[in-house]
Scaffold this active site. Structure first.
Site, short mmCIF file in Angstrom:
data_model
loop_
_atom_site.label_atom_id
_atom_site.label_comp_id
_atom_site.label_asym_id
_atom_site.label_seq_id
_atom_site.Cartn_x
_atom_site.Cartn_y
_atom_site.Cartn_z
N ARG A 53 48.37 39.95 39.28
CA ARG A 53 49.19 41.12 39.55
C ARG A 53 48.68 41.95 40.72
O ARG A 53 49.44 42.30 41.63
CB ARG A 53 49.26 42.05 38.33
CG ARG A 53 50.28 41.67 37.30
CD ARG A 53 49.77 42.02 35.92
NE ARG A 53 48.69 41.13 35.63
CZ ARG A 53 48.88 39.89 35.13
NH1 ARG A 53 50.07 39.48 34.83
NH2 ARG A 53 47.86 39.08 34.93
N THR A 54 47.39 42.31 40.68
CA THR A 54 46.88 43.26 41.67
C THR A 54 46.94 42.64 43.07
O THR A 54 47.43 43.26 44.02
CB THR A 54 45.45 43.69 41.31
OG1 THR A 54 45.43 44.08 39.93
CG2 THR A 54 44.97 44.82 42.18
N LYS A 82 27.14 31.18 51.03
CA LYS A 82 25.94 30.95 51.87
C LYS A 82 24.92 32.06 51.67
O LYS A 82 23.88 32.08 52.34
CB LYS A 82 26.35 30.89 53.34
CG LYS A 82 27.33 29.80 53.67
CD LYS A 82 27.81 29.93 55.12
CE LYS A 82 29.06 29.12 55.36
NZ LYS A 82 29.75 29.54 56.59
N ARG A 103 38.23 43.63 44.86
CA ARG A 103 37.89 43.49 43.44
C ARG A 103 36.58 42.73 43.34
O ARG A 103 36.39 41.73 44.05
CB ARG A 103 38.98 42.73 42.68
CG ARG A 103 38.54 42.38 41.25
CD ARG A 103 39.65 41.80 40.43
NE ARG A 103 40.66 42.80 40.13
CZ ARG A 103 41.70 42.60 39.31
NH1 ARG A 103 41.86 41.41 38.74
NH2 ARG A 103 42.57 43.55 39.08
N HIS A 131 39.80 51.09 37.81
CA HIS A 131 40.92 50.35 38.41
C HIS A 131 42.00 51.39 38.73
O HIS A 131 43.04 51.45 38.08
CB HIS A 131 41.42 49.30 37.41
CG HIS A 131 42.33 48.25 37.97
ND1 HIS A 131 42.87 48.29 39.25
CD2 HIS A 131 42.82 47.09 37.42
CE1 HIS A 131 43.63 47.23 39.44
NE2 HIS A 131 43.61 46.49 38.35
N1 CP Z 1 46.41 44.33 35.55
C1 CP Z 1 45.65 43.58 36.38
O1 CP Z 1 44.71 44.08 37.03
O2 CP Z 1 46.04 42.28 36.47
P1 CP Z 1 45.35 41.16 37.37
O3 CP Z 1 43.94 40.95 36.83
O4 CP Z 1 46.22 39.95 37.25
O5 CP Z 1 45.27 41.68 38.78
#
Ligand code: CP
Length: 304
Positions: A53-54, A82, A103, A131
């Site tokens: 999603r993100t 590396k 992320r 998040h």
């Molecule tokens: N909700 C969310 O962060 O989904 P993903 O891990 O798929 O990005």
């Protein structure tokens, strides 16, 4: 809104949140109006952990603003393999893009990385930390469904490792929401998060049984047990499968209860809930595009 980096929901004021949500609503209404708005701009995406999603909604958002992305690709095909440090990676990639989305599995990594770059860096999840952009789309979903007035929210599942929970709980203090945290004892909110919520004046209670509060809730925010963050698989097995809901569970809820989940789900919400009017989690995921378009628009506008 003026922030160099978006690292934590704690840095977002009610006015900041409103500016993103209002802009998202305008974009939702007429996406064509911003189709060329950031033509020529590039967003660097660095995902050191899996995401559907993100990553895809940030990609869609940037492209729908007329821009494009430069993606690091899978970690095992990058120079991380590396031995390149995170600091060096972001220092290099900032030269390829106008903003970065990152992320990473380590809590605090986004804050650390942001100290090495001048372009805006957006935290797309740092371990069990924060998040913040998930929270913005969650708040957009709440505003469109339950609204913020006299709001009572239940947050259920993995409150210890769930970064969406930590961000959401902080953000809800801006709206004077009543918050009920429902989890097994072993997955309660971390002490530091509880302390911060008390400092922010949160109205909150903790429970081990959803039935204690279900009939009072306007929103039930269900989360997955974060298996990948347990240091011991046996600890995971002890709590796996607890705190599931199905359509029968919701018979005791308000008719207009909004059920949300950041997704992915495993078994916390049975498929029969999908067919009820309570299910808002797929719309919630779709809201990631206009909300991230709005955030990118505000950030890129500010940084030019
Ligand atoms: N909700 C969310 O962060 O989904 P993903 O891990 O798929 O990005």
């Amino acid at each position: 809104m003026r922030h160099d980096h978006i690292i934590s929901a704690k840095q977002l004021s009610r006015a900041d949140i409103a500016s993103v949500l209002d802009r998202a609503a305008e974009i939702d209404e007429d996406p064509g109006a911003v189709a060329d708005r950031h033509s020529g701009k590039l967003l660097g995406t660095l995902f050191f952990e899996p995401s559907t999603r993100t990553k895809m909604s940030f990609t869609a958002a940037m492209k729908r603003l007329g821009g494009d992305i430069v993606d690091m690709g899978p970690v095992d095909q990058s120079s991380v393999k590396k031995g390149e440090s995170l600091a060096d990676t972001v220092r290099v990639v900032e030269g390829y893009a106008d903003a970065l989305v990152m992320r990473h599995p380590l809590e605090g990594s986004a804050k650390m990385a942001s100290e090495f770059v001048d372009v805006p860096l957006i935290n797309a999840g740092d371990g069990a930390g924060q998040h913040p952009t998930q929270t913005l789309l969650d708040l957009y979903t709440i505003r469109e469904s339950a609204g913020f007035d006299d709001l009572t929210v239940g947050i259920m599942g993995d409150l210890k490792y769930g970064r969406t929970v930590h961000s959401m709980a902080h953000a809800l203090t801006n709206f004077d929401a009543q918050q009920h945290f429902v989890s097994p004892e072993s997955l309660k909110l971390p002490r530091g998060v509880r302390y911060d919520l008390h400092e922010a004046g949160a109205s909150m209670r903790e429970h081990t049984d959803l039935n204690e509060v279900l009939d009072t809730l306007d929103v039930l925010y269900v989360t997955r047990i974060q298996r990948e963050r347990f240091p011991d698989e046996n600890e995971y097995r002890e709590v796996a499968g607890q705190y599931q809901i199905d359509a029968d569970t919701l018979a005791a809820a308000k008719d207009d209860l909004v059920v949300m989940h950041p997704l992915p789900r495993v078994d916390e919400i049975a498929p029969d809930v999908d067919e009820t009017d309570h299910a808002h989690y797929f719309q919630q995921a779709h809201n990631g595009v206009p909300v991230r378009m709005a955030l990118l628009d505000l950030i890129l506008e500010d940084s030019t």
